[in-house]
Design a protein around this motif. Structure first.
Motif, PDB file in Angstrom:
ATOM      1  N   ASP A  27       5.514   0.110  31.517  1.00 47.26           N
ATOM      2  CA  ASP A  27       5.974  -0.874  32.497  1.00 47.26           C
ATOM      3  C   ASP A  27       5.566  -0.412  33.892  1.00 47.26           C
ATOM      4  O   ASP A  27       5.147  -1.207  34.719  1.00 47.26           O
ATOM      5  N   THR A  28       5.721   0.880  34.143  1.00 51.17           N
ATOM      6  CA  THR A  28       5.298   1.499  35.398  1.00 51.17           C
ATOM      7  C   THR A  28       4.996   2.970  35.118  1.00 51.17           C
ATOM      8  O   THR A  28       5.586   3.563  34.217  1.00 51.17           O
ATOM      9  N   THR A  29       4.101   3.563  35.887  1.00 49.08           N
ATOM     10  CA  THR A  29       3.753   4.976  35.673  1.00 49.08           C
ATOM     11  C   THR A  29       4.220   5.865  36.822  1.00 49.08           C
ATOM     12  O   THR A  29       3.938   7.057  36.826  1.00 49.08           O
ATOM     13  N   HIS A  44       7.685   6.681  39.608  1.00 47.55           N
ATOM     14  CA  HIS A  44       9.082   6.419  39.972  1.00 47.55           C
ATOM     15  C   HIS A  44       9.402   7.188  41.237  1.00 47.55           C
ATOM     16  O   HIS A  44       9.131   8.386  41.340  1.00 47.55           O
TER      17      HIS A  44
END
Length: 131
Positions: A29-31, A33
């Motif tokens: 979803d995303t790499t 944070h």
């Protein structure tokens, strides 16, 4: 005899080719944070990266290695079937580290089409006495 040998060789090659076609693919979803700003009073922060196996074979994470001992990854150990989701939980422990900005990476080794991937975490730890 040559025909039989030729047919056996062709059969083995075609089976190998067919099995090579089905492969796992990992899509996050995303790499990255960003923890934002947090205090040295509570120096342990965690996040979860969620991914999906978009391929047509089971996905296996062989290894997850952090760039530093202050970062610990924990990941789904069992094979993730096509279309299913898995996760990588990353915990950063700033205890005993200098306050300030940090950026760490987690390298994943998988059986997916892209065998190696990197996830990134970052944040800003403020000193204990900062308001």
């Amino acid at each position: 005899m040559k025909k039989i040998f030729f047919l056996v060789v062709m059969f083995v090659l075609s089976v190998g080719y067919a099995s090579a076609q089905s492969q796992a693919e990992i899509k996050f979803d995303t790499t990255t944070h960003d923890f934002g700003t947090f205090s040295e009073n509570n120096p342990i922060v965690s996040c979860v990266f969620t991914f999906t196996n978009t391929g047509d074979a089971p996905l296996v994470i062989h290894q997850a290695v952090a760039s530093c001992g202050c970062t610990v990854p924990d990941y789904t150990k069992e094979p993730i079937q096509p279309g299913k989701k898995g996760s990588v939980k990353v915990t950063y422990n700033g205890t005993g580290k200098y306050p300030g900005h940090f950026k760490k990476s987690i390298t994943l080794r998988t059986n997916a089409k892209t065998e190696m991937m990197r996830l990134y975490i970052e944040g800003e730890m403020t000193p204990k006495d900062a308001k």
